[in-house]
Design a protein around this motif. Structure first.
Motif, PDB file in Angstrom:
ATOM      1  N   ILE A  97      -1.106   2.274  11.736  1.00 57.13           N
ATOM      2  CA  ILE A  97      -0.865   3.138  10.584  1.00 57.13           C
ATOM      3  C   ILE A  97      -2.153   3.372   9.801  1.00 57.13           C
ATOM      4  O   ILE A  97      -2.463   4.505   9.406  1.00 57.13           O
ATOM      5  CB  ILE A  97       0.210   2.516   9.659  1.00 57.13           C
ATOM      6  CG1 ILE A  97       1.578   2.534  10.346  1.00 57.13           C
ATOM      7  CG2 ILE A  97       0.288   3.278   8.322  1.00 57.13           C
ATOM      8  CD1 ILE A  97       2.628   1.689   9.636  1.00 57.13           C
ATOM      9  N   MET A  98      -2.918   2.317   9.593  1.00 58.64           N
ATOM     10  CA  MET A  98      -4.139   2.435   8.794  1.00 58.64           C
ATOM     11  C   MET A  98      -5.194   3.277   9.503  1.00 58.64           C
ATOM     12  O   MET A  98      -5.992   3.967   8.864  1.00 58.64           O
ATOM     13  CB  MET A  98      -4.707   1.049   8.466  1.00 58.64           C
ATOM     14  CG  MET A  98      -3.782   0.168   7.617  1.00 58.64           C
ATOM     15  SD  MET A  98      -3.100   1.004   6.164  1.00 58.64           S
ATOM     16  CE  MET A  98      -4.587   1.265   5.197  1.00 58.64           C
ATOM     17  N   GLY A 126      -4.500   5.835  11.439  1.00 55.52           N
ATOM     18  CA  GLY A 126      -4.045   7.200  11.177  1.00 55.52           C
ATOM     19  C   GLY A 126      -3.848   8.013  12.432  1.00 55.52           C
ATOM     20  O   GLY A 126      -4.533   7.826  13.446  1.00 55.52           O
ATOM     21  N   TYR A 130       5.529   5.497  10.501  1.00 54.11           N
ATOM     22  CA  TYR A 130       4.687   6.588   9.995  1.00 54.11           C
ATOM     23  C   TYR A 130       5.556   7.740   9.477  1.00 54.11           C
ATOM     24  O   TYR A 130       5.304   8.294   8.402  1.00 54.11           O
ATOM     25  CB  TYR A 130       3.768   7.069  11.112  1.00 54.11           C
ATOM     26  CG  TYR A 130       2.747   8.102  10.701  1.00 54.11           C
ATOM     27  CD1 TYR A 130       1.538   7.723  10.115  1.00 54.11           C
ATOM     28  CD2 TYR A 130       2.972   9.459  10.910  1.00 54.11           C
ATOM     29  CE1 TYR A 130       0.591   8.675   9.747  1.00 54.11           C
ATOM     30  CE2 TYR A 130       2.034  10.411  10.547  1.00 54.11           C
ATOM     31  CZ  TYR A 130       0.855  10.020   9.966  1.00 54.11           C
ATOM     32  OH  TYR A 130      -0.076  10.965   9.605  1.00 54.11           O
ATOM     33  N   GLY A 147       7.191   7.163   6.154  1.00 49.44           N
ATOM     34  CA  GLY A 147       6.286   7.472   5.050  1.00 49.44           C
ATOM     35  C   GLY A 147       6.239   8.959   4.743  1.00 49.44           C
ATOM     36  O   GLY A 147       6.267   9.375   3.578  1.00 49.44           O
ATOM     37  N   ASN A 193       2.492   7.837  -1.644  1.00 55.97           N
ATOM     38  CA  ASN A 193       1.526   7.874  -0.546  1.00 55.97           C
ATOM     39  C   ASN A 193       2.229   7.447   0.742  1.00 55.97           C
ATOM     40  O   ASN A 193       2.664   6.300   0.880  1.00 55.97           O
ATOM     41  CB  ASN A 193       0.353   6.934  -0.860  1.00 55.97           C
ATOM     42  CG  ASN A 193      -0.744   7.009   0.183  1.00 55.97           C
ATOM     43  OD1 ASN A 193      -0.515   6.801   1.371  1.00 55.97           O
ATOM     44  ND2 ASN A 193      -1.952   7.313  -0.261  1.00 55.97           N
ATOM     45  N   LYS A 198       1.261   6.814   3.728  1.00 54.07           N
ATOM     46  CA  LYS A 198       0.679   5.733   4.528  1.00 54.07           C
ATOM     47  C   LYS A 198       1.125   4.369   4.007  1.00 54.07           C
ATOM     48  O   LYS A 198       1.493   3.483   4.791  1.00 54.07           O
ATOM     49  CB  LYS A 198      -0.843   5.849   4.527  1.00 54.07           C
ATOM     50  CG  LYS A 198      -1.535   4.767   5.336  1.00 54.07           C
ATOM     51  CD  LYS A 198      -3.037   4.996   5.439  1.00 54.07           C
ATOM     52  CE  LYS A 198      -3.370   6.100   6.413  1.00 54.07           C
ATOM     53  NZ  LYS A 198      -4.825   6.175   6.696  1.00 54.07           N
ATOM     54  N   TRP A 199       1.140   4.209   2.684  1.00 55.42           N
ATOM     55  CA  TRP A 199       1.524   2.913   2.122  1.00 55.42           C
ATOM     56  C   TRP A 199       3.031   2.683   2.204  1.00 55.42           C
ATOM     57  O   TRP A 199       3.485   1.546   2.338  1.00 55.42           O
ATOM     58  CB  TRP A 199       1.026   2.789   0.680  1.00 55.42           C
ATOM     59  CG  TRP A 199      -0.470   2.694   0.630  1.00 55.42           C
ATOM     60  CD1 TRP A 199      -1.340   3.622   0.146  1.00 55.42           C
ATOM     61  CD2 TRP A 199      -1.275   1.619   1.136  1.00 55.42           C
ATOM     62  NE1 TRP A 199      -2.641   3.199   0.312  1.00 55.42           N
ATOM     63  CE2 TRP A 199      -2.634   1.968   0.912  1.00 55.42           C
ATOM     64  CE3 TRP A 199      -0.987   0.391   1.750  1.00 55.42           C
ATOM     65  CZ2 TRP A 199      -3.692   1.132   1.279  1.00 55.42           C
ATOM     66  CZ3 TRP A 199      -2.046  -0.435   2.111  1.00 55.42           C
ATOM     67  CH2 TRP A 199      -3.378  -0.064   1.879  1.00 55.42           C
ATOM     68  N   ALA A 235       4.730   3.748   4.748  1.00 58.33           N
ATOM     69  CA  ALA A 235       4.863   3.347   6.154  1.00 58.33           C
ATOM     70  C   ALA A 235       4.566   1.856   6.331  1.00 58.33           C
ATOM     71  O   ALA A 235       5.246   1.159   7.089  1.00 58.33           O
ATOM     72  CB  ALA A 235       3.935   4.183   7.035  1.00 58.33           C
TER      73      ALA A 235
END
Length: 398
Positions: free
Chosen positions: A130-131, A133, A268, A271, A282, A284-285, A287
């Motif tokens: 996830i981080m 991307g 993902y 999110g 956000n 991403k966070w 997720a």
């Protein structure tokens, strides 16, 4: 400044990773009572039905550059669509937990260190994905997919060439229609997600088609591996097949990385769906938070039978996507400026009830296809009548 887009190859890799899944292999074991030929037919028919719907859903997102849940607002209104965003986040939390649970259980069957440890390992790897991307995964995904491809070929050899005979005779415990529905269910579960990835594509049609075909072929392959494992080895536990075959670390890699590459998409997309509910969040966070919750649930709760979960997803999202298809491809309508489109919400409720009813009827093509066709026809007729009615009112007013 040009926005970074995903290539056709990158989209294919994403959906290869979605298809290589322990959950799909385990679902494939349910087909063993049909026998190999009949089971294969059910798997192929089900995937054709499911993947046609998957393509149409993905193409809507690719054309409009909207996420899956943003496209829902085009049919149900900007507030009405939130219902599906909320339901989607909930089902994705469920999927994240189920996938981590299945992966950890299988990994622990190969290397007995405790299932909870494997839950943590898989959860951490998903967060890493996830981080990084979705648009930056290129080289990592290429290496991971190449390794998974080779390892699944080895697994196929073990099941179909080294098993040493048929261990299970067909029986009537599973009807053909129910089997088709189980095959439809997995591609159907990706309907509320696919646009989250096709919207990023450089070439909308080609990327959507590639995504759908790659996923359909790989998912069918996973189902067949599961069915073959049950029929030819008499073993429903894929981890035990790997242990008996002496795959060891190779088997462990299949389990862990297939779980990560599939579950990453669930977290993902959770999110992205959350962003359509609260724009300031956000994705991403969210997720990452979904992955943490899913990991905790996988550690605490048993999740061995997912058939009812799959059918619940189908009953919610099959009529939803049928209405989106009717509005986008047939009626060419966009209701995103409305708060609620009550007509479509009522049609969806009819489709939901119809799906639950059709579950009690044994139909050779399964119940998703007839439910979606009927819902699509109703949505098209209602939309046309309302459109003609508003035009007539406009003329009288003039």
């Amino acid at each position: 400044m040009n926005e970074k887009r995903t290539s056709i190859f990158a989209n294919g890799l994403i959906w290869f990773g979605a298809g290589v899944s322990i959950a799909e292999i385990l679902t494939g074991t349910y087909f063993a009572p049909l026998g190999f030929s009949k089971g294969l037919m059910a798997i192929v028919i089900g995937h054709i039905i499911g993947c046609v719907m998957l393509f149409l859903a993905g193409y809507i997102g690719a054309q409009t550059r909207k996420s899956a849940m943003e496209t829902a607002k085009m049919s149900f209104g900007n507030k009405g669509g939130l219902l599906f965003s909320i339901l989607n986040v909930l089902q994705l939390i469920g999927w994240t937990a189920i996938m981590i649970y299945d992966g950890a259980l299988a990994a622990n069957g190969v290397l007995h260190t405790g299932a909870w440890i494997w839950c943590l390992v898989i959860g951490v790897l998903i967060i890493l994905w996830i981080m990084i991307g979705i648009t930056n995964l290129g080289k990592i995904n290429t290496v991971a997919m190449a390794a998974l491809f080779v390892l699944t070929l080895v697994l196929c050899k073990v099941i179909f060439f080294d098993a040493g005979g048929v261990a299970m005779a067909p029986d009537d415990s599973l009807s053909f229609g129910a089997a088709v529905e189980l095959a439809v269910a997995m591609p159907l579960s990706w309907l509320p997600l696919i646009s989250d990835y096709t919207r990023e594509a450089e070439k909308p049609f080609a990327a959507t088609m590639t995504s759908t075909v790659v996923y359909g072929l790989v998912s069918t392959w996973m189902y067949v591996i599961g069915m073959g494992a049950a029929i030819f080895t008499g073993e429903y536990d894929i981890a035990q097949i790997m242990v008996k075959a002496g795959l060891g670390i190779a088997g462990l890699l299949i389990i862990v990385f297939s779980t990560v590459t599939t579950t990453f998409l669930d977290a993902y997309s959770a999110g992205i769906s959350a962003e359509s509910i609260f724009a300031r969040w956000n994705g991403k966070w969210i997720a990452v938070a979904v992955t943490v919750v899913g990991t905790i649930c996988a550690i605490l709760f048993p999740m061995d039978d997912i058939t009812n979960f799959l059918y619940l997803i189908g009953s919610v999202f099959a009529p939803m996507i049928a209405i989106l298809i009717a509005d986008f491809f047939v009626l060419h309508r966009n209701h995103i400026k409305e708060s609620f489109n009550w007509a479509n919400l009522i049609v969806w409720a009819i489709g939901f009830v119809l799906y639950r009813y059709l579950m009690t009827v044994d139909i050779p093509c399964g119940n998703t296809l007839p439910d979606m066709v009927i819902t699509l026809v109703i949505a098209s007729v209602v939309g046309k009548l309302l459109s003609d009615g508003s035009k007539a009112s406009g003329k009288k007013a003039a």
